[in-house]
Design a protein around this motif. Structure first.
Motif, PDB file in Angstrom:
ATOM      1  N   ILE A 144       0.841  -1.202   0.000  1.00 17.00           N
ATOM      2  CA  ILE A 144       0.000   0.000   0.000  1.00 17.00           C
ATOM      3  C   ILE A 144       0.877   1.254   0.000  1.00 17.00           C
ATOM      4  O   ILE A 144       0.658   2.181  -0.780  1.00 17.00           O
ATOM      5  CB  ILE A 144      -0.972  -0.002   1.201  1.00 17.00           C
ATOM      6  N   PHE A 145       1.905   1.244   0.860  1.00 14.64           N
ATOM      7  CA  PHE A 145       2.828   2.375   0.919  1.00 14.64           C
ATOM      8  C   PHE A 145       3.514   2.577  -0.432  1.00 14.64           C
ATOM      9  O   PHE A 145       3.630   3.705  -0.919  1.00 14.64           O
ATOM     10  CB  PHE A 145       3.870   2.144   2.025  1.00 14.64           C
ATOM     11  N   ALA A 146       3.975   1.489  -1.044  1.00 11.14           N
ATOM     12  CA  ALA A 146       4.663   1.572  -2.335  1.00 11.14           C
ATOM     13  C   ALA A 146       3.747   2.165  -3.398  1.00 11.14           C
ATOM     14  O   ALA A 146       4.155   3.048  -4.168  1.00 11.14           O
ATOM     15  CB  ALA A 146       5.146   0.188  -2.761  1.00 11.14           C
ATOM     16  N   PHE A 147       2.514   1.699  -3.454  1.00 10.60           N
ATOM     17  CA  PHE A 147       1.555   2.192  -4.439  1.00 10.60           C
ATOM     18  C   PHE A 147       1.320   3.691  -4.257  1.00 10.60           C
ATOM     19  O   PHE A 147       1.384   4.471  -5.214  1.00 10.60           O
ATOM     20  CB  PHE A 147       0.241   1.407  -4.324  1.00 10.60           C
ATOM     21  N   LEU A 148       1.071   4.098  -3.023  1.00  9.47           N
ATOM     22  CA  LEU A 148       0.815   5.512  -2.750  1.00  9.47           C
ATOM     23  C   LEU A 148       2.056   6.371  -2.977  1.00  9.47           C
ATOM     24  O   LEU A 148       1.984   7.448  -3.582  1.00  9.47           O
ATOM     25  CB  LEU A 148       0.304   5.703  -1.325  1.00  9.47           C
ATOM     26  N   LEU A 169       4.851   5.706  -4.813  1.00 12.68           N
ATOM     27  CA  LEU A 169       5.251   5.778  -6.218  1.00 12.68           C
ATOM     28  C   LEU A 169       4.269   6.622  -7.032  1.00 12.68           C
ATOM     29  O   LEU A 169       4.688   7.408  -7.886  1.00 12.68           O
ATOM     30  CB  LEU A 169       5.375   4.376  -6.824  1.00 12.68           C
ATOM     31  N   GLY A 170       2.994   6.449  -6.775  1.00 11.67           N
ATOM     32  CA  GLY A 170       1.995   7.240  -7.491  1.00 11.67           C
ATOM     33  C   GLY A 170       2.175   8.720  -7.232  1.00 11.67           C
ATOM     34  O   GLY A 170       2.174   9.533  -8.166  1.00 11.67           O
ATOM     35  N   ARG A 171       2.355   9.073  -5.979  1.00  6.47           N
ATOM     36  CA  ARG A 171       2.531  10.482  -5.608  1.00  6.47           C
ATOM     37  C   ARG A 171       3.827  11.029  -6.199  1.00  6.47           C
ATOM     38  O   ARG A 171       3.845  12.139  -6.748  1.00  6.47           O
ATOM     39  CB  ARG A 171       2.542  10.602  -4.089  1.00  6.47           C
ATOM     40  N   SER A 172       4.912  10.274  -6.093  1.00  4.52           N
ATOM     41  CA  SER A 172       6.201  10.725  -6.619  1.00  4.52           C
ATOM     42  C   SER A 172       6.150  10.908  -8.123  1.00  4.52           C
ATOM     43  O   SER A 172       6.717  11.855  -8.670  1.00  4.52           O
ATOM     44  CB  SER A 172       7.306   9.726  -6.270  1.00  4.52           C
ATOM     45  N   PHE A 173       5.497   9.994  -8.792  1.00  4.58           N
ATOM     46  CA  PHE A 173       5.427  10.065 -10.249  1.00  4.58           C
ATOM     47  C   PHE A 173       4.619  11.283 -10.696  1.00  4.58           C
ATOM     48  O   PHE A 173       4.996  11.987 -11.623  1.00  4.58           O
ATOM     49  CB  PHE A 173       4.816   8.773 -10.808  1.00  4.58           C
ATOM     50  N   VAL A 174       3.522  11.540  -9.997  1.00  2.00           N
ATOM     51  CA  VAL A 174       2.664  12.674 -10.362  1.00  2.00           C
ATOM     52  C   VAL A 174       3.358  13.992 -10.055  1.00  2.00           C
ATOM     53  O   VAL A 174       3.321  14.930 -10.862  1.00  2.00           O
ATOM     54  CB  VAL A 174       1.305  12.594  -9.635  1.00  2.00           C
ATOM     55  N   LEU A 175       4.010  14.083  -8.880  1.00  2.00           N
ATOM     56  CA  LEU A 175       4.594  15.356  -8.463  1.00  2.00           C
ATOM     57  C   LEU A 175       5.947  15.659  -9.096  1.00  2.00           C
ATOM     58  O   LEU A 175       6.200  16.781  -9.519  1.00  2.00           O
ATOM     59  CB  LEU A 175       4.729  15.405  -6.943  1.00  2.00           C
ATOM     60  N   SER A 176       6.843  14.691  -9.136  1.00  2.00           N
ATOM     61  CA  SER A 176       8.196  15.007  -9.571  1.00  2.00           C
ATOM     62  C   SER A 176       8.568  14.394 -10.915  1.00  2.00           C
ATOM     63  O   SER A 176       9.402  14.925 -11.622  1.00  2.00           O
ATOM     64  CB  SER A 176       9.207  14.562  -8.524  1.00  2.00           C
ATOM     65  N   GLY A 177       8.021  13.258 -11.192  1.00  2.10           N
ATOM     66  CA  GLY A 177       8.381  12.594 -12.436  1.00  2.10           C
ATOM     67  C   GLY A 177       9.711  11.858 -12.349  1.00  2.10           C
ATOM     68  O   GLY A 177      10.109  11.196 -13.286  1.00  2.10           O
ATOM     69  N   ASN A 178      10.454  12.010 -11.247  1.00  6.16           N
ATOM     70  CA  ASN A 178      11.737  11.317 -11.090  1.00  6.16           C
ATOM     71  C   ASN A 178      11.487   9.939 -10.495  1.00  6.16           C
ATOM     72  O   ASN A 178      11.621   9.713  -9.310  1.00  6.16           O
ATOM     73  CB  ASN A 178      12.675  12.146 -10.208  1.00  6.16           C
ATOM     74  N   PHE A 179      11.144   9.038 -11.353  1.00  5.71           N
ATOM     75  CA  PHE A 179      10.724   7.704 -10.948  1.00  5.71           C
ATOM     76  C   PHE A 179      11.878   6.880 -10.364  1.00  5.71           C
ATOM     77  O   PHE A 179      11.697   6.126  -9.420  1.00  5.71           O
ATOM     78  CB  PHE A 179      10.116   6.997 -12.161  1.00  5.71           C
ATOM     79  N   PHE A 180      13.101   7.027 -10.888  1.00  2.82           N
ATOM     80  CA  PHE A 180      14.252   6.247 -10.429  1.00  2.82           C
ATOM     81  C   PHE A 180      14.562   6.517  -8.957  1.00  2.82           C
ATOM     82  O   PHE A 180      14.768   5.600  -8.174  1.00  2.82           O
ATOM     83  CB  PHE A 180      15.480   6.550 -11.298  1.00  2.82           C
ATOM     84  N   VAL A 181      14.578   7.784  -8.566  1.00  2.00           N
ATOM     85  CA  VAL A 181      14.846   8.153  -7.171  1.00  2.00           C
ATOM     86  C   VAL A 181      13.740   7.608  -6.271  1.00  2.00           C
ATOM     87  O   VAL A 181      14.001   7.097  -5.180  1.00  2.00           O
ATOM     88  CB  VAL A 181      14.984   9.688  -7.031  1.00  2.00           C
ATOM     89  N   SER A 182      12.502   7.681  -6.728  1.00  2.00           N
ATOM     90  CA  SER A 182      11.378   7.165  -5.947  1.00  2.00           C
ATOM     91  C   SER A 182      11.494   5.664  -5.716  1.00  2.00           C
ATOM     92  O   SER A 182      11.261   5.169  -4.618  1.00  2.00           O
ATOM     93  CB  SER A 182      10.057   7.474  -6.648  1.00  2.00           C
ATOM     94  N   VAL A 183      11.886   4.929  -6.747  1.00  2.00           N
ATOM     95  CA  VAL A 183      12.058   3.476  -6.621  1.00  2.00           C
ATOM     96  C   VAL A 183      13.202   3.168  -5.656  1.00  2.00           C
ATOM     97  O   VAL A 183      13.100   2.271  -4.817  1.00  2.00           O
ATOM     98  CB  VAL A 183      12.285   2.820  -8.004  1.00  2.00           C
ATOM     99  N   LEU A 184      14.288   3.916  -5.750  1.00  2.00           N
ATOM    100  CA  LEU A 184      15.429   3.715  -4.849  1.00  2.00           C
ATOM    101  C   LEU A 184      15.024   3.958  -3.391  1.00  2.00           C
ATOM    102  O   LEU A 184      15.341   3.156  -2.507  1.00  2.00           O
ATOM    103  CB  LEU A 184      16.571   4.649  -5.239  1.00  2.00           C
ATOM    104  N   VAL A 185      14.299   5.030  -3.138  1.00  2.00           N
ATOM    105  CA  VAL A 185      13.816   5.323  -1.781  1.00  2.00           C
ATOM    106  C   VAL A 185      12.888   4.209  -1.305  1.00  2.00           C
ATOM    107  O   VAL A 185      12.978   3.747  -0.158  1.00  2.00           O
ATOM    108  CB  VAL A 185      13.110   6.696  -1.734  1.00  2.00           C
ATOM    109  N   LEU A 186      12.023   3.769  -2.195  1.00  2.00           N
ATOM    110  CA  LEU A 186      11.088   2.699  -1.845  1.00  2.00           C
ATOM    111  C   LEU A 186      11.827   1.403  -1.488  1.00  2.00           C
ATOM    112  O   LEU A 186      11.472   0.731  -0.519  1.00  2.00           O
ATOM    113  CB  LEU A 186      10.122   2.451  -3.005  1.00  2.00           C
ATOM    114  N   ILE A 187      12.859   1.069  -2.224  1.00  6.25           N
ATOM    115  CA  ILE A 187      13.653  -0.136  -1.940  1.00  6.25           C
ATOM    116  C   ILE A 187      14.320  -0.006  -0.569  1.00  6.25           C
ATOM    117  O   ILE A 187      14.317  -0.955   0.226  1.00  6.25           O
ATOM    118  CB  ILE A 187      14.694  -0.382  -3.056  1.00  6.25           C
ATOM    119  N   LEU A 188      14.864   1.159  -0.270  1.00  2.00           N
ATOM    120  CA  LEU A 188      15.511   1.366   1.030  1.00  2.00           C
ATOM    121  C   LEU A 188      14.509   1.256   2.178  1.00  2.00           C
ATOM    122  O   LEU A 188      14.791   0.633   3.207  1.00  2.00           O
ATOM    123  CB  LEU A 188      16.220   2.719   1.061  1.00  2.00           C
ATOM    124  N   VAL A 189      13.338   1.872   1.999  1.00  2.00           N
ATOM    125  CA  VAL A 189      12.299   1.797   3.032  1.00  2.00           C
ATOM    126  C   VAL A 189      11.850   0.349   3.218  1.00  2.00           C
ATOM    127  O   VAL A 189      11.709  -0.140   4.343  1.00  2.00           O
ATOM    128  CB  VAL A 189      11.094   2.704   2.683  1.00  2.00           C
TER     129      VAL A 189
END
Length: 193
Positions: A39-43, A45-65
């Motif tokens: 649920i956290f990943a979906f929310l 990644l969705g928020r990061s993609f809509v707001l920043s568009g920097n998907f790679f950084v979002s995925v990296l943060v998600l993997i660390l979390v």
């Protein structure tokens, strides 16, 4: 009456902690954590993609979390936390692991740690069961405690087997004949009867 003298060592405590963590392993907690992470990943990644568009950084943060979340509930981390919170690390540094004297009587046992001025007496009816793990025999008592008997106290595997069989027999006998036992003392028949 028989006496066993032994010293509990770091490996004995680690063995008990490992057994205890495995015994309380919560599959439900792992499922809840996985669902929460999805649920956290979906929310996130969705928020990061809509707001920043920097998907790679979002995925990296998600993997660390995700790694941090799953490490937190891992058995290795739980063992480390129990060791730390229990104060066993301080005992190890001070070289103060206890020397124990176990006295086996006809009606029960006495476990004594002279350095800590502790003496616990248990009738066989107060012992719910005996378990064997790698380095210890564990005696479960009615007061919800586990009493450790280190296998290092025995000179041979045969002595360990005899101890286990004796304890198991006495515990079962006490369960079957509760009327004969009272606080570690066998009741004797009145001679006038």
């Amino acid at each position: 009456m028989k006496e066993l003298n032994y010293r509990l060592v770091k490996e004995d405590y680690k063995n008990w902690i490992r057994w205890n963590v495995a015994r309380h392993d919560s599959k439900k907690m792992k499922i809840v954590t996985a669902v929460f992470f999805v649920i956290f990943a979906f929310l996130f990644l969705g928020r990061s993609f809509v707001l920043s568009g920097n998907f790679f950084v979002s995925v990296l943060v998600l993997i660390l979390v995700g790694a941090a979340m799953f490490y937190t509930i891992s058995p290795q981390n739980q063992e480390r936390m129990i060791w730390k919170k229990s104060g066993l690390g301080r005992l190890e540094k001070a070289g103060r692991f206890p020397d124990v004297k176990l006295t086996i009587l006809e009606t029960g046992i006495t476990i004594e740690v002279a350095a800590e001025n502790v003496k616990n007496e248990y009738s066989f009816k107060d012992i719910l069961g005996i378990l064997e793990i790698e380095r210890l025999f564990l005696l479960e008592t009615k007061d919800k405690a586990w009493q450790f008997v280190a296998k290092s106290a025995f000179e041979s595997p045969e002595q360990m087997e005899e101890f286990y069989a004796f304890m198991e027999e006495r515990i079962e006998d006490a369960k079957a004949h509760l009327e004969r036992c009272e606080s570690g003392k066998e009741e004797t028949a009145d001679p006038d009867d």
